[in-house]
Scaffold this motif. Structure first.
Motif, PDB file in Angstrom:
ATOM      1  N   PHE A   1       0.658  -1.172  -0.003  1.00  0.00           N
ATOM      2  CA  PHE A   1       0.043   0.070   0.039  1.00  0.00           C
ATOM      3  C   PHE A   1       0.892   1.330  -0.012  1.00  0.00           C
ATOM      4  CE2 PHE A   1      -4.159  -1.428   0.419  1.00  0.00           C
ATOM      5  CZ  PHE A   1      -4.050  -2.901   0.762  1.00  0.00           C
ATOM      6  N   SER A   2       1.983   1.196   0.516  1.00  0.00           N
ATOM      7  CA  SER A   2       2.843   2.408   0.330  1.00  0.00           C
ATOM      8  C   SER A   2       3.660   2.774  -0.935  1.00  0.00           C
ATOM      9  CB  SER A   2       4.088   2.214   1.565  1.00  0.00           C
ATOM     10  OG  SER A   2       4.673   1.083   1.034  1.00  0.00           O
ATOM     11  N   ASP A   3       4.133   4.078  -1.147  1.00  0.00           N
ATOM     12  CA  ASP A   3       4.793   4.220  -2.471  1.00  0.00           C
ATOM     13  C   ASP A   3       5.748   3.048  -2.497  1.00  0.00           C
ATOM     14  OD1 ASP A   3       4.691   7.859  -2.177  1.00  0.00           O
ATOM     15  OD2 ASP A   3       3.015   6.328  -3.059  1.00  0.00           O
ATOM     16  N   ASN A   4       5.984   2.646  -3.653  1.00  0.00           N
ATOM     17  CA  ASN A   4       6.894   1.454  -4.001  1.00  0.00           C
ATOM     18  C   ASN A   4       7.473   1.593  -5.316  1.00  0.00           C
ATOM     19  OD1 ASN A   4       5.349  -0.375  -5.876  1.00  0.00           O
ATOM     20  ND2 ASN A   4       3.863  -0.098  -3.940  1.00  0.00           N
ATOM     21  N   VAL A   5       8.554   0.774  -5.724  1.00  0.00           N
ATOM     22  CA  VAL A   5       8.720   0.748  -7.044  1.00  0.00           C
ATOM     23  C   VAL A   5       9.185  -0.573  -7.325  1.00  0.00           C
ATOM     24  CG1 VAL A   5      10.884   1.309  -8.600  1.00  0.00           C
ATOM     25  CG2 VAL A   5      10.498   3.028  -6.857  1.00  0.00           C
ATOM     26  N   MET A   6       8.760  -1.234  -8.349  1.00  0.00           N
ATOM     27  CA  MET A   6       8.994  -2.390  -8.901  1.00  0.00           C
ATOM     28  C   MET A   6      10.227  -2.666  -9.983  1.00  0.00           C
ATOM     29  SD  MET A   6       5.024  -3.731  -8.828  1.00  0.00           S
ATOM     30  CE  MET A   6       5.207  -5.707  -8.360  1.00  0.00           C
ATOM     31  N   ASN A   7      10.943  -3.358  -9.791  1.00  0.00           N
ATOM     32  CA  ASN A   7      12.286  -3.343 -10.536  1.00  0.00           C
ATOM     33  C   ASN A   7      12.636  -4.987 -11.188  1.00  0.00           C
ATOM     34  OD1 ASN A   7      13.173  -0.633 -10.008  1.00  0.00           O
ATOM     35  ND2 ASN A   7      13.290  -1.414  -8.011  1.00  0.00           N
TER      36      ASN A   7
ATOM     37  N   ASN B   1      -1.329  -7.540  -8.480  1.00  0.00           N
ATOM     38  CA  ASN B   1      -0.082  -7.471  -7.879  1.00  0.00           C
ATOM     39  C   ASN B   1       1.172  -8.014  -8.634  1.00  0.00           C
ATOM     40  OD1 ASN B   1      -1.313  -6.132  -5.663  1.00  0.00           O
ATOM     41  ND2 ASN B   1      -1.897  -8.331  -4.739  1.00  0.00           N
ATOM     42  N   THR B   2       1.299  -7.841  -9.919  1.00  0.00           N
ATOM     43  CA  THR B   2       2.087  -8.553 -10.889  1.00  0.00           C
ATOM     44  C   THR B   2       3.010  -7.250 -11.671  1.00  0.00           C
ATOM     45  OG1 THR B   2       0.665 -10.343 -10.952  1.00  0.00           O
ATOM     46  CG2 THR B   2       2.460 -10.159 -12.582  1.00  0.00           C
ATOM     47  N   VAL B   3       4.182  -7.657 -11.736  1.00  0.00           N
ATOM     48  CA  VAL B   3       4.930  -6.839 -12.658  1.00  0.00           C
ATOM     49  C   VAL B   3       5.470  -7.565 -13.992  1.00  0.00           C
ATOM     50  CG1 VAL B   3       7.113  -7.106 -11.285  1.00  0.00           C
ATOM     51  CG2 VAL B   3       6.927  -5.134 -12.811  1.00  0.00           C
ATOM     52  N   TYR B   4       5.651  -7.048 -14.882  1.00  0.00           N
ATOM     53  CA  TYR B   4       5.994  -7.791 -16.417  1.00  0.00           C
ATOM     54  C   TYR B   4       7.241  -7.029 -16.765  1.00  0.00           C
ATOM     55  CZ  TYR B   4       1.168  -9.284 -15.728  1.00  0.00           C
ATOM     56  OH  TYR B   4      -0.077  -9.793 -15.372  1.00  0.00           O
ATOM     57  N   LEU B   5       7.943  -7.834 -17.558  1.00  0.00           N
ATOM     58  CA  LEU B   5       9.156  -7.440 -18.367  1.00  0.00           C
ATOM     59  C   LEU B   5       8.900  -7.919 -19.769  1.00  0.00           C
ATOM     60  CD1 LEU B   5      11.644  -5.376 -18.170  1.00  0.00           C
ATOM     61  CD2 LEU B   5      12.911  -7.349 -17.908  1.00  0.00           C
ATOM     62  N   GLN B   6       8.602  -7.153 -20.657  1.00  0.00           N
ATOM     63  CA  GLN B   6       8.408  -7.779 -22.142  1.00  0.00           C
ATOM     64  C   GLN B   6       9.719  -7.607 -22.652  1.00  0.00           C
ATOM     65  OE1 GLN B   6       5.913  -9.328 -23.676  1.00  0.00           O
ATOM     66  NE2 GLN B   6       7.443  -9.384 -25.576  1.00  0.00           N
ATOM     67  N   MET B   7      10.537  -8.626 -23.257  1.00  0.00           N
ATOM     68  CA  MET B   7      11.708  -8.471 -23.815  1.00  0.00           C
ATOM     69  C   MET B   7      11.852  -8.854 -25.157  1.00  0.00           C
ATOM     70  SD  MET B   7      14.054 -10.013 -20.707  1.00  0.00           S
ATOM     71  CE  MET B   7      13.334 -11.434 -20.872  1.00  0.00           C
TER      72      MET B   7
ATOM     73  N   ARG C   1      10.736  -2.274  -3.755  1.00  0.00           N
ATOM     74  CA  ARG C   1      11.283  -1.433  -3.001  1.00  0.00           C
ATOM     75  C   ARG C   1      10.192  -0.437  -2.395  1.00  0.00           C
ATOM     76  NH1 ARG C   1      15.518   0.485  -5.896  1.00  0.00           N
ATOM     77  NH2 ARG C   1      16.596  -1.474  -5.271  1.00  0.00           N
ATOM     78  N   ALA C   2       9.890  -0.852  -1.198  1.00  0.00           N
ATOM     79  CA  ALA C   2       8.746   0.237  -0.519  1.00  0.00           C
ATOM     80  C   ALA C   2       9.437   0.436   0.833  1.00  0.00           C
ATOM     81  CB  ALA C   2       7.590  -0.784  -0.376  1.00  0.00           C
ATOM     82  N   LEU C   3       8.729   0.438   1.853  1.00  0.00           N
ATOM     83  CA  LEU C   3       9.293   0.701   3.460  1.00  0.00           C
ATOM     84  C   LEU C   3      10.393  -0.511   3.521  1.00  0.00           C
ATOM     85  CD1 LEU C   3       6.066   1.431   5.356  1.00  0.00           C
ATOM     86  CD2 LEU C   3       7.637   3.045   4.129  1.00  0.00           C
ATOM     87  N   ARG C   4      10.151  -1.480   2.953  1.00  0.00           N
ATOM     88  CA  ARG C   4      11.371  -2.583   2.982  1.00  0.00           C
ATOM     89  C   ARG C   4      11.588  -2.946   1.526  1.00  0.00           C
ATOM     90  NH1 ARG C   4       9.464  -7.235   7.402  1.00  0.00           N
ATOM     91  NH2 ARG C   4      11.771  -7.880   6.825  1.00  0.00           N
TER      92      ARG C   4
END
Length: 114
Positions: free
Chosen positions: A29-35, A76-82, A98-101
């Motif tokens: 729920f917090s601000d986050n980055v998915m990498n 709740n999914t992140v994708y990488l199209q290559m 990367r969020a609070l943790r």
């Protein structure tokens, strides 16, 4: 406890495409980055692409124009199209949030070889 599970890796020929997925076990729920990071044998782990929860993206210069990162917050999914994969894209690809943790997946192997 948040768990990340990657899928979609495999062996492809140069010029072909793959789509990686990373399922996160619960909504963050917090601000986050998915990498997406990758690590080739004998090399340091490097950032490939990232996307914030406001859909801001960034890419490594080596993949710009070939890779696309996206996220589906309902799943709740992140994708990488290559696309246009090259032998130098061969590596273990890791999902990271990367969020609070910070959380990491176990990695999925991508091999590009003729």
């Amino acid at each position: 406890q948040v768990q990340l599970v990657e899928s979609g890796g495999g062996l492809v020929q140069p010029g072909e495409s793959l789509r990686l997925s990373c399922a996160v076990s619960r909504r963050i729920f917090s601000d986050n980055v998915m990498n997406w990071y990758r690590q080739a044998p004998g090399k340091q782990r490097e950032l490939v692409a990232g996307i914030t929860n406001h859909d801001r993206t960034e890419y490594a210069d080596s993949v710009k124009g070939r890779f696309t990162i996206s996220r589906d917050n309902t799943k709740n999914t992140v994708y990488l199209q290559m696309n246009s994969l090259k032998p130098e894209d061969t590596a273990v690809y890791y999902c990271n949030v990367r969020a609070l943790r910070e959380y990491w997946g176990q990695g999925t192997q991508v091999t590009v070889s003729s």
